[in-house]
Design a protein around this motif. Structure first.
Motif, PDB file in Angstrom:
ATOM      1  N   ARG A  16      -4.945 -19.558   7.078  1.00  0.00           N
ATOM      2  CA  ARG A  16      -5.927 -18.873   6.233  1.00  0.00           C
ATOM      3  C   ARG A  16      -6.907 -19.888   5.648  1.00  0.00           C
ATOM      4  O   ARG A  16      -6.495 -20.919   5.113  1.00  0.00           O
ATOM      5  CB  ARG A  16      -5.225 -18.121   5.107  1.00  0.00           C
ATOM      6  N   SER A 451       3.692 -11.999   2.072  1.00  0.00           N
ATOM      7  CA  SER A 451       2.572 -12.778   1.519  1.00  0.00           C
ATOM      8  C   SER A 451       2.077 -12.234   0.187  1.00  0.00           C
ATOM      9  O   SER A 451       1.636 -12.988  -0.680  1.00  0.00           O
ATOM     10  CB  SER A 451       1.415 -12.799   2.514  1.00  0.00           C
ATOM     11  N   GLU A 452       2.101 -10.911   0.025  1.00  0.00           N
ATOM     12  CA  GLU A 452       1.595 -10.294  -1.203  1.00  0.00           C
ATOM     13  C   GLU A 452       2.726  -9.862  -2.138  1.00  0.00           C
ATOM     14  O   GLU A 452       2.523  -9.036  -3.018  1.00  0.00           O
ATOM     15  CB  GLU A 452       0.712  -9.087  -0.866  1.00  0.00           C
ATOM     16  N   GLN A 455       1.993  -9.848  -5.757  1.00  0.00           N
ATOM     17  CA  GLN A 455       0.993  -8.906  -6.267  1.00  0.00           C
ATOM     18  C   GLN A 455       1.625  -7.629  -6.814  1.00  0.00           C
ATOM     19  O   GLN A 455       0.938  -6.802  -7.415  1.00  0.00           O
ATOM     20  CB  GLN A 455      -0.014  -8.553  -5.173  1.00  0.00           C
ATOM     21  N   GLU A 494      -9.137  -4.921  -2.568  1.00  0.00           N
ATOM     22  CA  GLU A 494      -8.876  -4.666  -1.161  1.00  0.00           C
ATOM     23  C   GLU A 494      -8.653  -5.994  -0.440  1.00  0.00           C
ATOM     24  O   GLU A 494      -9.268  -7.016  -0.753  1.00  0.00           O
ATOM     25  CB  GLU A 494     -10.059  -3.927  -0.522  1.00  0.00           C
ATOM     26  N   LEU A 495      -7.758  -5.984   0.546  1.00  0.00           N
ATOM     27  CA  LEU A 495      -7.507  -7.175   1.348  1.00  0.00           C
ATOM     28  C   LEU A 495      -8.331  -7.117   2.631  1.00  0.00           C
ATOM     29  O   LEU A 495      -8.515  -6.041   3.205  1.00  0.00           O
ATOM     30  CB  LEU A 495      -6.025  -7.263   1.725  1.00  0.00           C
ATOM     31  N   SER A 497      -8.598  -7.368   6.502  1.00  0.00           N
ATOM     32  CA  SER A 497      -7.574  -7.132   7.523  1.00  0.00           C
ATOM     33  C   SER A 497      -7.035  -8.457   8.029  1.00  0.00           C
ATOM     34  O   SER A 497      -7.767  -9.450   8.138  1.00  0.00           O
ATOM     35  CB  SER A 497      -8.160  -6.319   8.673  1.00  0.00           C
ATOM     36  N   HIS A 498      -5.760  -8.481   8.354  1.00  0.00           N
ATOM     37  CA  HIS A 498      -5.075  -9.702   8.743  1.00  0.00           C
ATOM     38  C   HIS A 498      -4.026  -9.351   9.787  1.00  0.00           C
ATOM     39  O   HIS A 498      -3.663  -8.181   9.955  1.00  0.00           O
ATOM     40  CB  HIS A 498      -4.413 -10.344   7.517  1.00  0.00           C
ATOM     41  N   GLN A 506       4.625  -3.070   5.000  1.00  0.00           N
ATOM     42  CA  GLN A 506       3.378  -2.833   4.290  1.00  0.00           C
ATOM     43  C   GLN A 506       3.565  -1.725   3.256  1.00  0.00           C
ATOM     44  O   GLN A 506       4.415  -0.846   3.427  1.00  0.00           O
ATOM     45  CB  GLN A 506       2.278  -2.432   5.263  1.00  0.00           C
ATOM     46  N   GLY A 525      -4.570  -3.965   6.763  1.00  0.00           N
ATOM     47  CA  GLY A 525      -5.156  -4.372   5.498  1.00  0.00           C
ATOM     48  C   GLY A 525      -4.324  -4.021   4.280  1.00  0.00           C
ATOM     49  O   GLY A 525      -4.747  -4.249   3.148  1.00  0.00           O
ATOM     50  N   PRO A 527      -1.121  -4.488   1.660  1.00  0.00           N
ATOM     51  CA  PRO A 527      -0.340  -5.645   1.195  1.00  0.00           C
ATOM     52  C   PRO A 527       1.057  -5.645   1.801  1.00  0.00           C
ATOM     53  O   PRO A 527       1.672  -4.603   2.009  1.00  0.00           O
ATOM     54  CB  PRO A 527      -0.293  -5.452  -0.323  1.00  0.00           C
TER      55      PRO A 527
END
Length: 584
Positions: A16, A451-452, A455, A494-495, A497-498, A506, A525, A527
């Motif tokens: 990233r 990863s999130e 959050q 908003e994330l 897209s990954h 998710q 997209g 989290p």
């Protein structure tokens, strides 16, 4: 290039960018992905560029066997070190020189029946329809990523004035070739599908062709120019030369390959293989069997390569007939397979006489079973995963493709059968991977924080690893939807897209987790709160609607050790099976 590397489960790593400056950096990501796949293809399966990230999917056991890990170095830390070495050896100009991108013109018929939302989009932008078209076509676009579906390009470069909200109610069907806008992005639908983007035009250019190599027209990093056209030039529809499933009345008399005839298809029977690497960057999932362990063992039991194609049966199996004597095996969920009213044992080689009818019932537990045949089934991109129908004939390799081991067991079991229509080996392979997954709470899936994870609220994080989730009826090969207490996410942004992979958990806005499965999209997209360990993905594959799931937290290091241990056990099982030869 300033970047960081982060784990995505136990078989992927995400590069990233530390500073996301937009289009040029995104093009660099596409160049990085191409270089990574080209120079590390011995241990990297896929590299998926998406805006400011590249998701690298790798094989830990292959990596450790090919590279030289330092003392105490894990598979992840070794992958991290090798990627740093590959990336840091280049400058920004190196990426552009090594991986030149193409510029492609796309003719578009704007407005009217092809662009039903153009007028309203122009009004929202304070422009006439003609002005909107002129500004849209004049802008230079770059493919930021391919995702959502095979060949679907997310194009950056839309003028800010033209940005549009998604539709409140998505369309049930968007025609192939439709050009749409959502937020600050333009996209082109390669196939007809439901969708919520504002449609402003349509092109006849074919973005995705399963028989083309590569199968997509556009790749991440390419530049696109839209050219207004007066009318839609429809392309000729090419015949599907990849089709290998044949109806009974279509089989050529000169074709003497053995086949499996589908008399009744069961609930959902399809050809599946071990998955196809190298296509995720094009938006094409690797796919493959949901329960790869069961298919791999099934292939070992008939002398095949572990990735060979077989039949995947879901909840209720089919009725089928083999056109020639065949060595088969059945692994996975118990579905009461029978021939002549006699139940066939599972997890072992079984010889079946030509013309015998093999029938299956409903799964008494679990969800999916697999049928492998010596020599393998013919499985091509055009037909793998397609739901089989009554009357289909699935060609089999057989003949010259039969291993000496399989030929020896076929001959021995044929002699053992005598006048009966089948005979089975007295030994079997123990399905040890399923052990330890069940408890009073139901199926237990070991998982790492995603990863999130940070959050989500502290209460939500604790809840995720404590809650009993029920598998929802809407679950399928794309994802296992879970019912339970919703998870609260504190971050509201908003994330971008990954990349995502099977096992990624998710959490959409409603708070109900979705565990991505074999046919999941290549990017997403939402989290990621967690990621299921690879070793437990067969357990997820066998979860059926109504089953209960819980998650047990483990570390990345623990997950990779379990993964490597599982691979070693499978290698030992393969050696044990190969050593078993029929007595003279």
């Amino acid at each position: 290039m300033q970047y960081e590397l982060l784990p995505l489960g136990d078989r992927a790593i995400v590069l990233r960018l530390s500073q996301n400056k937009g289009t040029e950096e995104w093009r660099a990501m596409a160049a990085v992905a191409a270089a990574v796949e080209r120079e590390a293809s011995t241990w990297i399966m896929d590299a998926v560029p998406a805006y400011d990230t590249v998701t690298v999917i790798y094989d830990p056991s292959r990596l450790l066997a090919l590279a030289n890990p330092l003392e105490g170095e894990t598979a992840y830390s070794l992958a991290e070190r090798l990627l740093h070495k590959l990336i840091d050896s280049r400058t920004g100009s190196d990426w552009n020189r090594e991986h030149p991108f193409q510029t492609i013109e796309i003719p578009v018929c704007y407005g009217g029946e092809h662009g039903p939302d153009l007028k309203e989009a122009a009004e929202r932008s304070g422009l006439s329809a003609q002005q909107f078209v002129e500004r849209h076509a004049a802008a230079p676009y770059t493919v930021a990523m391919i995702g959502f579906m095979p060949g679907f390009p997310y194009l950056s470069g839309l003028p800010e004035q033209l940005a549009q909200p998604r539709k409140a109610v998505p369309r049930a069907a968007v025609p192939a070739g439709s050009v749409g806008i959502a937020g600050g992005q333009t996209g082109i639908y390669p196939q007809s599908t439901p969708g919520g983007w504002q449609l402003i035009g349509r092109t006849a250019v074919k973005l995705y062709d399963i028989d083309r190599e590569p199968p997509v027209l556009l790749k991440a990093g390419d530049r696109v120019r839209f050219v207004p056209a007066d009318r839609l030039e429809e392309e000729e529809k090419a015949a599907d030369n990849g089709e290998i499933l044949m109806k009974q009345d279509e089989l050529a008399e000169s074709d003497f390959r053995p086949f499996a005839a589908i008399e009744r298809p069961g609930m959902w029977t399809a050809i599946q293989h071990g998955g196809e690497a190298g296509l995720r960057a094009y938006g094409i999932p690797a796919g493959g069997a949901m329960d790869r362990y069961a298919l791999r063992v099934a292939n070992l039991l008939v002398g095949n390569d572990t990735s060979a194609a077989g039949l995947e049966l879901t909840l209720a199996g089919p009725e089928l007939v083999f056109s020639a004597d065949q060595l088969i095996t059945i692994c996975g969920a118990p579905m009461s397979p029978t021939i002549d009213g006699e139940e066939l044992p599972m997890w072992r080689p079984v010889w079946v006489r030509s013309g015998a009818v093999l029938r299956f019932g409903h799964a008494s537990s679990g969800c999916r079973a697999y049928v492998a045949a010596a020599g393998g089934l013919e499985g091509r991109r055009a037909t793998v995963g397609r739901r089989l129908a009554a009357g289909d004939r699935v060609p089999m390799q057989g003949g010259a493709e039969l291993s000496r081991w399989a030929a020896a067991w076929a001959a021995a079991l044929a002699e053992k059968a005598g006048s009966r229509n089948w005979a089975a080996a007295s030994w079997f392979a123990q399905p040890s991977v399923y052990g330890g997954g069940a408890s009073e709470a139901g199926i237990v899936l070991r998982a790492m924080p995603g990863s999130e994870y940070g959050q989500f609220s502290e209460a939500a994080r604790e809840l995720f690893f404590r809650e009993r989730y029920r598998v929802a009826p809407a679950s399928n090969r794309m994802g296992c939807r879970l019912e339970g207490a919703p998870l609260e996410r504190l971050a509201r942004g908003e994330l971008l897209s990954h990349g995502v992979t099977p096992g990624t958990v998710q959490v959409p806005q409603g708070g109900a987790p979705i565990v991505l499965a074999a046919d999941c999209q290549t990017t997403g997209g939402y989290p990621k709160i967690a990621h299921v360990a690879t070793i437990d993905m067969p357990l997820l594959a066998q979860a059926r609607p109504g089953d209960w799931l819980t998650f047990k937290r483990i570390t990345l290091e623990e997950a990779q050790l379990l993964d490597l241990e599982g691979e070693r056990e499978l290698q030992l099982l393969a050696a044990s099976i190969r050593s078993r030869l029929p007595l003279p």
